[in-house]
Scaffold this active site. Structure first.
Site, PDB file in Angstrom:
ATOM      1  N   SER A  41     -34.484  22.121  -0.763  1.00  0.00           N
ATOM      2  CA  SER A  41     -34.137  20.762  -0.336  1.00  0.00           C
ATOM      3  C   SER A  41     -32.648  20.592  -0.514  1.00  0.00           C
ATOM      4  CB  SER A  41     -34.876  19.737  -1.205  1.00  0.00           C
ATOM      5  OG  SER A  41     -34.449  18.430  -0.893  1.00  0.00           O
ATOM      6  N   ARG A 286     -36.607  24.936   5.869  1.00  0.00           N
ATOM      7  CA  ARG A 286     -37.876  24.206   5.692  1.00  0.00           C
ATOM      8  C   ARG A 286     -37.878  23.018   6.641  1.00  0.00           C
ATOM      9  NH1 ARG A 286     -42.643  23.288   5.279  1.00  0.00           N
ATOM     10  NH2 ARG A 286     -43.857  23.024   3.372  1.00  0.00           N
ATOM     11  N   THR A 322     -37.816  13.178  -2.392  1.00  0.00           N
ATOM     12  CA  THR A 322     -38.323  13.684  -3.667  1.00  0.00           C
ATOM     13  C   THR A 322     -38.810  12.542  -4.555  1.00  0.00           C
ATOM     14  OG1 THR A 322     -36.745  15.520  -3.527  1.00  0.00           O
ATOM     15  CG2 THR A 322     -37.796  15.156  -5.650  1.00  0.00           C
ATOM     16  N   CYS A 473     -37.340  29.477  15.546  1.00  0.00           N
ATOM     17  CA  CYS A 473     -37.668  30.078  14.249  1.00  0.00           C
ATOM     18  C   CYS A 473     -36.387  30.568  13.572  1.00  0.00           C
ATOM     19  CB  CYS A 473     -38.636  31.242  14.433  1.00  0.00           C
ATOM     20  SG  CYS A 473     -38.896  32.167  12.900  1.00  0.00           S
ATOM     21  N   CYS A 497     -41.366  35.648   7.529  1.00  0.00           N
ATOM     22  CA  CYS A 497     -41.625  34.198   7.504  1.00  0.00           C
ATOM     23  C   CYS A 497     -41.089  33.517   6.249  1.00  0.00           C
ATOM     24  CB  CYS A 497     -43.127  33.969   7.630  1.00  0.00           C
ATOM     25  SG  CYS A 497     -43.603  32.227   7.657  1.00  0.00           S
ATOM     26  N   CYS A 500     -41.429  27.898   6.785  1.00  0.00           N
ATOM     27  CA  CYS A 500     -40.776  26.626   7.134  1.00  0.00           C
ATOM     28  C   CYS A 500     -41.688  25.735   7.967  1.00  0.00           C
ATOM     29  CB  CYS A 500     -39.444  26.867   7.844  1.00  0.00           C
ATOM     30  SG  CYS A 500     -39.594  27.302   9.590  1.00  0.00           S
ATOM     31  N   CYS A 503     -42.783  26.691  13.615  1.00  0.00           N
ATOM     32  CA  CYS A 503     -43.600  27.198  14.724  1.00  0.00           C
ATOM     33  C   CYS A 503     -44.888  26.396  14.872  1.00  0.00           C
ATOM     34  CB  CYS A 503     -43.920  28.675  14.520  1.00  0.00           C
ATOM     35  SG  CYS A 503     -44.727  29.044  12.945  1.00  0.00           S
TER      36      CYS A 503
END
Length: 528
Positions: A41, A286, A322, A473, A497, A500, A503
């Site tokens: 984050s 992310r 958060t 991606c 991968c 995130c 896709c």
């Protein structure tokens, strides 16, 4: 699951057990190799929920040590940076690494008696005969690509509980299943969720350029006027800065590549001098929820509740989720104890949410994100009116546009975008960045990225949309490669991968399904 919402729920539940002298088993399952390994984050942290949860955090060697010292907001053109009034109000907030905070919270949870199981991926929901959720199952370990059992095969385990809280972060795969099964969006009269993709690097820069606590956000270049997004640049401790780029996934142009937009951004004359002479320490990506108030589903299902970013409590104008995720976990914990100890039901969580500061905060900011459906300049004008004059009291509620996957236009309406080659100094190719994410998956395992129809990439995505999965991606999982006849075929490099979920969100026909890979795989973040 070991995210801020899940750990906050676990800590709060154990605190309440002590207060009421009740003995309950509280268990957290984490798919990363360790708590915090999959956490990424910005992050400028608002401590409001933590003040309520662990009021003594300042005395307990928490990794929250860098208060915000300045707060700038720039509008970028190709060569210039224009200063705008900052709407973020970050006084009293802190520049942190969320993966470090979550690790610290994991220690606090264990001190209270919470059992944490890292390296176990929750891959299925367990139901009883009445369709009530009774727990989760983890996936089998040691299964080969062809489905056969390897020598190290280990059967997945069933974790059953009287209440199951789903805290999987944005676009949680089990949470999405639950929302569809019980029609939670319809029940909550919620609009579809809308998302953005955030791509981030942590750099170590020269001492003379480092300004701990300095916060910068930008809008504008290199994105076009119809694409919502911008950058963040936060000065952490130890000469480290957190720099990233966020692109809303309702962008229209299938040739847009969020990763390349970020690489381009770092060459802006107002950003480049800060990075020159520095080193990249870590890379990651992310998705984040941007639907806000309009997209909150009814979060309660038979046997449990959806909490945190899986439900979608991010405050878009603040660029913070958060504190709201943590508070939702705390409220769910309080409702859980009332279910287990007083015989009440989880409806209490829904009632508590709607009378909490989360609801008030998200209601006030409800029109900010949909205002940008009209373009960058109208969006800025409407959001400024909302923020400074109406202060969230406007009588109308704007709606979101099309779902993100439907927003992608056919390739014939756009021209390909020529991105500059990476220079290896400020901008990098994806393999170099991936190495910095510490991503690792067992190669010989069933692919966790599944195509609902294996023909769609070649029959639809490639001819109509020019194969957008090869661009949206940020880990080069999807590549179109020529076969022996020279025909382009989609190759899925699942081992790359970053989890995130872009896709799962952006595929034009919703043909890609993200499922949990073997536990312990994926990125290995330590300072993200």
């Amino acid at each position: 699951m070991g995210v801020p919402a899940g750990l906050s729920a676990a800590i709060r539940l154990k605190q309440l057990c002590r207060e009421k002298d009740v003995d309950l088993s509280v268990c957290v399952v984490e798919k990363g190799a360790e708590v915090g390994a999959h956490i990424i984050s910005g992050n400028v942290f608002e401590p409001r929920a933590l003040n309520e949860l662990l009021p003594q955090w300042k005395e307990e060697e928490s990794p929250i040590t860098v208060p915000v010292t300045s707060d700038k907001f720039w509008f970028l053109t190709k060569d210039r940076a224009f200063s705008l009034p900052s709407p973020f109000s970050n006084k009293g907030n802190y520049v942190i690494s969320l993966s470090q905070l979550v690790r610290w919270m994991g220690v606090k949870a264990e001190e209270l008696g919470v059992e944490i199981y890292p390296g176990f991926a929750a891959s299925e929901i367990l139901y009883d005969a009445n369709d009530t959720v009774i727990g989760i199952g983890t996936n089998d370990m040691g299964v080969a690509k062809d489905g056969s059992k390897k020598e190290n095969f280990q059967r997945g385990i069933e974790l059953k509980g009287r209440v199951t809280l789903l805290a999987e972060g944005c676009r949680g795969s089990l949470s999405e299943q639950i929302m569809k099964k019980y029609n939670l969006r319809e029940k909550g009269d919620a609009q579809h969720q809308t998302y953005a993709l955030g791509i981030k690097e942590v750099w170590e820069i020269d001492e003379g350029k480092h300004d701990p606590g300095a916060v910068l956000h930008t809008l504008g270049w290199p994105l076009d006027q119809k694409t919502y997004g911008g950058s963040f640049l936060y000065h952490m401790k130890d000469r480290q800065i957190s720099i990233g780029f966020v692109v809303a996934l309702n962008y229209h142009n299938p040739f847009l590549n969020p990763y390349e937009e970020f690489q381009k951004f770092k060459h802006h004359p107002a950003i480049k001098p800060l990075l020159e002479g520095g080193t990249v320490l870590q890379y990651g990506a992310r998705t984040l929820n941007e639907g806000g108030f309009q997209s909150i589903p009814y979060p309660v299902f038979p046997g449990g509740a959806v909490i945190g970013c899986s439900a979608g409590f991010l405050n878009v104008p603040k660029i913070k989720g958060t504190h709201t995720a943590m508070k939702s976990g705390m409220l769910a914990a309080e409702a859980t104890l009332s279910v287990l100890h007083e015989g009440l039901n989880m409806e209490k969580y829904w009632d508590a949410l709607r009378s909490s500061w989360i609801w008030e905060e998200l209601y006030k900011s409800r029109n900010f994100r949909p205002a940008f459906e009209y373009g960058l300049i109208p969006g800025l004008a409407i959001s400024a009116l909302e923020h400074y004059i109406m202060k969230g009291r406007a009588p109308l509620m704007l709606k979101h546009g099309k779902p993100d996957h439907e927003a992608t236009n056919a390739a014939q309406f756009h021209s390909p975008i020529q991105y500059p080659k990476p220079d290896g100094v400020l901008s990098f190719d994806i393999p170099t960045s991936l190495h910095r994410s510490n991503t690792n998956h067992e190669h010989d395992q069933p692919a966790h990225l599944q195509l609902r129809d294996p023909k769609i990439p070649e029959l639809v995505n490639l001819p109509e949309y020019a194969g957008p999965e090869s661009r949206y991606c940020p880990a080069r999982v999807y590549e179109y490669m020529p076969d022996e006849k020279g025909q382009l075929k989609l190759q899925i490099n699942a081992q790359n991968c970053l989890h995130c979920k872009a896709c799962d969100i952006k595929d034009p026909k919703q043909n890609i399904q993200w499922t949990a890979p073997e536990g312990g795989g994926g990125p290995g973040y330590s300072i993200m």
